[in-house]
Each structure stands twice: as C-alpha cells, then as structure tokens.
Scaffold this motif. Structure first.
Motif: not given
Length: 240
Positions: A64-76
């Motif tokens: 399931h979507p983990r916010p920190i992982v999604c934010q890491q993708v967005a920062r990348w």
C-alpha cells in the motif's frame, strides 16, 4: 462367546507445522503455526486462535502507498525531472503517479477491512451507540478528505508541487483554516470510524499505526513544501 470389539479411533495427535499459504488475506493468522489433528487415517487442519497482532502483520505486509516512499519519489522527480521527461509532460507524470497512489489506497483499504474481519470483535464496542459514533467519525473524516481534494485539485493533492505545478499561494480556505493537513487526519478519522463500526481491536491498532505513519510523513513533508513556496514567493518578488 463374546464378539470381537472393533478398535476405536486413535487419540488425536498434535503435530505443529509452519503454514504460510492456505487462507491468505481472508485469515491473516497464516503467519502463525497450524496444528494438524490426526484421527485414524484422516487429517483435519485446525486454525489457531486468531490474534490482533497476526491481523496487523497481514495488513503491514499488504502493498500500500507509504507517504514517505511517495515523497521520496516526488523529491527525486523534483531534482531530476525524470518522470516529466518520460511522460513528456509534468501534468501527465503527476496524473500517473496520482492514479497509482489511488489504486494502492483502494488495496490498502481492502487489506485493512480483511484484517479486521478475520479477528474477533471487542464486546464493549459491539453495540448500536458505538456504531453511530464510528459512523460520525467516518462522516467527519470523509468531509475533510473530500473538501481537501476539492480545495487542492488533483495535482495539488498528489504532489503536484514536486512536479513544478504550483498554486499561486498555499491554500488557506476550508478545511485548511480549521486543521493543518486535513487530508491525512481525515483519512485517519475514516480508519478510526471504520474500526469502531466493526468493533475491531485490530482496526484500532492499525489506525494508530496509520496515524503514526502520517505524523512522520507530515514532519518530513512540511518543511520541504514550505521551502518550495518560499522560493516561489522570493522569485516573484524579485521579478516585481
């Protein structure tokens, strides 16, 4: 002369053995041990008593979507613009990431529900009054989530600022004038209400886990979002 007596069934023998497949998400207790009761030539698998932790483990194992992982993708993406280049548009890249997050959210909700249904209920919450309280929490949470989405729009909700899609200023209208990060806390209220409606101690435990994950995500996200809009404001001031 006495007739011969047929031998009765042999006493049950308990043989522990690991079991990791068989019930899947319908019964998260597959992560514990299964006990095989043998009576004569037949074998009957018996499920161990379900536990709150087994349901929690099954939920956490669900993708399931983990916010920190999604934010890491967005920062990348914010640093490299790789997704925008791959999709040839920052908007299309943001829509694709948002669609993936939505689908994973649906899967997370399914895993949450299945983890609750496979576990015993809490008697103190299994009554009409608690059900109405849970329903009210669900209503409040849904109000915060939906109003946040309408205020931010799709790109604002799904990390559009990391793709360079910025609003003129940070949103301060309802529900942001009542509560910071209403999307996160509204979602938490939804899970809490759903758990109370099902009188589920497993659901209550998982709601705490979700709230902690959101809290860490807020601490991780807020400074970066503030920095993005400060840079935008300073650049606009220099142009004027």
């Amino acid at each position: 002369m006495l007739a011969p007596v047929a031998p009765g069934p042999s006493p049950p023998v308990v043989i522990p053995g690991p079991q990791r497949a068989g019930w899947g998400l319908q019964d998260p207790s597959y992560i514990t041990h299964t006990y095989i009761f043998m009576s004569g030539p037949t074998r009957t698998p018996s499920r161990p008593p379900p536990s709150i932790l087994s349901g929690a483990f099954a939920f956490l194992q669900c993708p399931h979507p983990r916010p920190i992982v999604c934010q890491q993708v967005a920062r990348w993406e914010q640093k490299t613009r790789k997704l925008s280049k791959a999709f040839r548009s920052p908007y299309l890249a943001c829509y694709s990431l948002g669609a993936a997050i939505l689908l994973l959210n649906i899967l997370r909700s399914h895993c949450f529900t299945q983890a609750m249904l496979s576990q015993p209920k809490m008697e103190s919450l299994d009554n009409p009054m608690a059900y109405r309280v849970g329903l009210a929490l669900l209503g409040v949470g849904s109000t915060f989530v939906l109003s946040s989405f309408f205020a931010l729009g799709f790109t604002g909700t799904f990390l559009g600022d990391y793709f360079g899609i910025l609003k003129e200023a940070r949103v301060t209208t309802f529900p942001f004038n009542i509560l910071d990060n209403p999307m996160y806390w509204g979602s938490t209220a939804n899970y809490l209400g759903w758990a109370v409606m099902h009188a589920s101690p497993t659901g209550l435990l998982l709601t705490v886990v979700v709230a902690l994950i959101y809290r860490v995500a807020i601490l991780y996200e807020e400074p970066f979002t503030a920095q993005i809009y400060q840079q935008k404001a300073s650049s606009s001031h220099k142009r004027s």
